[in-house]
Enzyme design. Structure first.
Site, PDB file in Angstrom:
ATOM      1  N   ASP A   1       0.856  -1.180   0.000  1.00  0.00           N
ATOM      2  CA  ASP A   1       0.000   0.000   0.000  1.00  0.00           C
ATOM      3  C   ASP A   1       0.894   1.232   0.000  1.00  0.00           C
ATOM      4  OD1 ASP A   1      -1.660   2.139   0.629  1.00  0.00           O
ATOM      5  OD2 ASP A   1      -2.693   1.099   2.256  1.00  0.00           O
ATOM      6  N   ILE A   2       0.899   1.956  -1.086  1.00  0.00           N
ATOM      7  CA  ILE A   2       1.787   3.107  -1.245  1.00  0.00           C
ATOM      8  C   ILE A   2       1.536   4.195  -0.195  1.00  0.00           C
ATOM      9  CG2 ILE A   2       0.413   4.453  -2.901  1.00  0.00           C
ATOM     10  CD1 ILE A   2       3.121   4.761  -4.499  1.00  0.00           C
TER      11      ILE A   2
ATOM     12  N   ASN B   1      -5.653  12.151 -12.415  1.00  0.00           N
ATOM     13  CA  ASN B   1      -6.365  12.437 -13.657  1.00  0.00           C
ATOM     14  C   ASN B   1      -6.132  13.899 -14.030  1.00  0.00           C
ATOM     15  OD1 ASN B   1      -8.471  14.088 -12.329  1.00  0.00           O
ATOM     16  ND2 ASN B   1      -9.103  12.134 -11.458  1.00  0.00           N
TER      17      ASN B   1
ATOM     18  N   GLY C   1      -8.980   3.999  -7.074  1.00  0.00           N
ATOM     19  CA  GLY C   1      -7.693   3.310  -7.057  1.00  0.00           C
ATOM     20  C   GLY C   1      -6.664   3.995  -6.179  1.00  0.00           C
TER      21      GLY C   1
ATOM     22  N   ASP D   1      -5.196   6.872  -6.512  1.00  0.00           N
ATOM     23  CA  ASP D   1      -5.533   8.277  -6.274  1.00  0.00           C
ATOM     24  C   ASP D   1      -6.510   8.414  -5.109  1.00  0.00           C
ATOM     25  OD1 ASP D   1      -5.311  11.023  -6.871  1.00  0.00           O
ATOM     26  OD2 ASP D   1      -7.001  10.966  -8.244  1.00  0.00           O
TER      27      ASP D   1
ATOM     28  N   THR E   1      -2.382   1.969 -15.246  1.00  0.00           N
ATOM     29  CA  THR E   1      -2.740   0.553 -15.378  1.00  0.00           C
ATOM     30  C   THR E   1      -4.063   0.190 -14.724  1.00  0.00           C
ATOM     31  OG1 THR E   1      -1.487  -0.058 -13.402  1.00  0.00           O
ATOM     32  CG2 THR E   1      -0.318  -0.128 -15.519  1.00  0.00           C
TER      33      THR E   1
ATOM     34  N   ALA F   1      -7.764   2.356 -13.915  1.00  0.00           N
ATOM     35  CA  ALA F   1      -8.916   2.863 -14.673  1.00  0.00           C
ATOM     36  C   ALA F   1      -8.542   3.282 -16.097  1.00  0.00           C
ATOM     37  CB  ALA F   1      -9.538   4.052 -13.939  1.00  0.00           C
TER      38      ALA F   1
END
Length: 173
Positions: free
Chosen positions: A14-15, A28, A36, A38, A126, A128
């Site tokens: 988990d970043i 976006n 995701g 973001d 990779t 959405a």
């Protein structure tokens, strides 16, 4: 593996839990937050990140694919979030490879400009945006390796991959 002075690490995780100078977020063009990675970054980092993005968006309107902007990291352990906009996959017919390369390259430029030495990166485009993992991983790793050979800036680039499929694609690349 090492490129220049930079240690490359691939890990599944988990970043939002990474203790690094900068995190590269899959954003976006509207800079409004999304799903995701973001969405996870905004949820974990709190409203300060979105407040900064709104100020940036008021000035630039949109962040074009291939470019990136930087904010603070809110409640995260990082100092900065680099919001990189990758391409939406269109079958490889709309310069997606070049745009994805630019998104990674411009993210690393921002990280360098802001003094980051450790950077956690996500698998841009990779989710959405549907970029095929096998192609995206090759572009990401090559772009970052080339950057690190040229710029002796970072001690560590950490690719933090949320799914097993992502981890496997990056490991094979």
């Amino acid at each position: 593996m090492k490129f220049g002075n930079t240690e490359f690490i691939l890990k599944r995780g988990d970043i939002t839990k990474e203790s690094v100078d900068a995190i590269v977020n899959a954003a976006n063009s509207a800079l409004v937050g999304g799903a995701g990675v973001d969405g996870a970054i905004h949820k974990a980092g709190g409203p300060a990140i979105m407040a900064e993005l709104k100020q940036i968006a008021a000035q630039i309107k949109r962040c074009p694919p291939g470019d990136a902007v930087i904010t603070g990291a809110g409640k995260l352990k990082a100092q900065h979030i680099i919001h990189a906009v990758g391409p939406v996959w269109a079958g490889g017919k709309k310069d997606e490879a070049e745009t994805l390369e630019s998104a990674y390259y411009n993210s690393l430029i921002l990280a360098k400009e802001y003094g980051a030495t450790t950077v956690a990166l996500s698998a841009l485009s990779t989710g959405a945006f549907a970029y095929p993992l096998d192609l995206a991983s090759q572009i990401a790793l090559k772009t970052c390796a080339d950057f690190c050979k040229e710029h002796q800036t970072f001690s560590e680039l950490r690719f933090v991959l949320f799914t097993e499929d992502s981890f496997q694609a990056y490991s094979q690349a």
